[in-house]
Design an enzyme around this catalytic site. Sequence first.
Site, PDB file in Angstrom:
ATOM      1  N   GLU A  35       0.838  -1.201   0.000  1.00 52.69           N
ATOM      2  CA  GLU A  35       0.000   0.000   0.000  1.00 52.69           C
ATOM      3  C   GLU A  35       0.876   1.256   0.000  1.00 52.69           C
ATOM      4  OE1 GLU A  35      -4.320   1.373   1.820  1.00 52.69           O
ATOM      5  OE2 GLU A  35      -3.076   0.014   3.013  1.00 52.69           O
ATOM      6  N   TYR A 105      -0.324  -7.434  -1.726  1.00 49.29           N
ATOM      7  CA  TYR A 105      -1.332  -6.624  -1.047  1.00 49.29           C
ATOM      8  C   TYR A 105      -2.684  -7.100  -1.556  1.00 49.29           C
ATOM      9  CZ  TYR A 105      -4.127  -2.540   0.282  1.00 49.29           C
ATOM     10  OH  TYR A 105      -5.092  -1.727   0.797  1.00 49.29           O
ATOM     11  N   ASP A 143      -0.018  -8.013   3.322  1.00 45.84           N
ATOM     12  CA  ASP A 143      -1.315  -7.749   3.933  1.00 45.84           C
ATOM     13  C   ASP A 143      -2.340  -8.612   3.207  1.00 45.84           C
ATOM     14  OD1 ASP A 143      -3.729  -6.804   4.826  1.00 45.84           O
ATOM     15  OD2 ASP A 143      -3.390  -4.722   4.257  1.00 45.84           O
ATOM     16  N   ASN A 145      -5.442  -9.095   4.330  1.00 43.70           N
ATOM     17  CA  ASN A 145      -6.774  -8.540   4.585  1.00 43.70           C
ATOM     18  C   ASN A 145      -7.770  -9.578   5.093  1.00 43.70           C
ATOM     19  OD1 ASN A 145      -7.376  -5.704   4.416  1.00 43.70           O
ATOM     20  ND2 ASN A 145      -6.607  -5.757   2.309  1.00 43.70           N
ATOM     21  N   ASP A 240      -1.058   2.210  10.364  1.00 40.27           N
ATOM     22  CA  ASP A 240      -2.056   1.494  11.166  1.00 40.27           C
ATOM     23  C   ASP A 240      -1.730   0.004  11.230  1.00 40.27           C
ATOM     24  OD1 ASP A 240      -2.610   1.320   8.448  1.00 40.27           O
ATOM     25  OD2 ASP A 240      -4.778   1.448   8.668  1.00 40.27           O
TER      26      ASP A 240
END
Length: 250
Positions: A35, A105, A143, A145, A240
């Site tokens: 990202e 990602y 990531d 998700n 984050d």
Amino acid sequence: MKFASWNVNGLRARLKKDFMPAFKKLDADIFAVQEIKMQAGEAILELDGCKQFWNYGDRKGYSGTAIFSKVEPQNFSCGIGVEEFDREGRVITLDFENFFFVNVYVPNSHNLEWLERRMNWENFFRDYLKDLDKKKPVIVCGDFNVAHEPIDLKNPAQNHHNAGFSDEERGKFSELLDAGFVDIFRRRNPTLTGAYTWWSYLRKARLTNAGWRIDYFLISERLTEKVSDATIESEIFGSDHCPVTLTMNF
């Protein structure tokens, strides 16, 4: 050999303060970021001794991945051969003599509105990794998700059926593991609670450790005996997400 992975949630923003201290502290041989939200030429990184590999998304300020490696691969490629996803800059693969290293990602299902698209991605990406694994072992990080099991987030009951903890997304992650890939952090820490990699910016979630573990290192089963460490670097702030690492003895 040490690997690190970090969803930086905007690399330009992290470069102003947080990225280089974390990069130096982790001192990884291969450092993958997700990202990045950048286009070509928007930032110049001076990383002595590192080869840089970038995959920018077509859409400005969206997605994108990069890898910074002290070890030069034999080859590298971007994408998984599916145009719909490849134009978003989601995957970089480095080809080394004894393994493939993949930085990913994974698309967010956005309150499950994009769940069908996410399911398509999962099938394509799993097939891509399986094809690599037929040639040599694979290390894949990034990531993903999804929090796979209830132990992987603070409030599983409240989040059941939400994006990132839906039965469909969790099922696809299980299919990936069943295809011969190991969630190495959980393999080494089967009962460890409170181990998270992402926290919402809302309601002081990081302060109270109300998080999710959605950033992973997955490895081919036949590589597990070479692993010496797998960590979550929750003391590193800025994004984050926090970084995760893997150390292997080749």
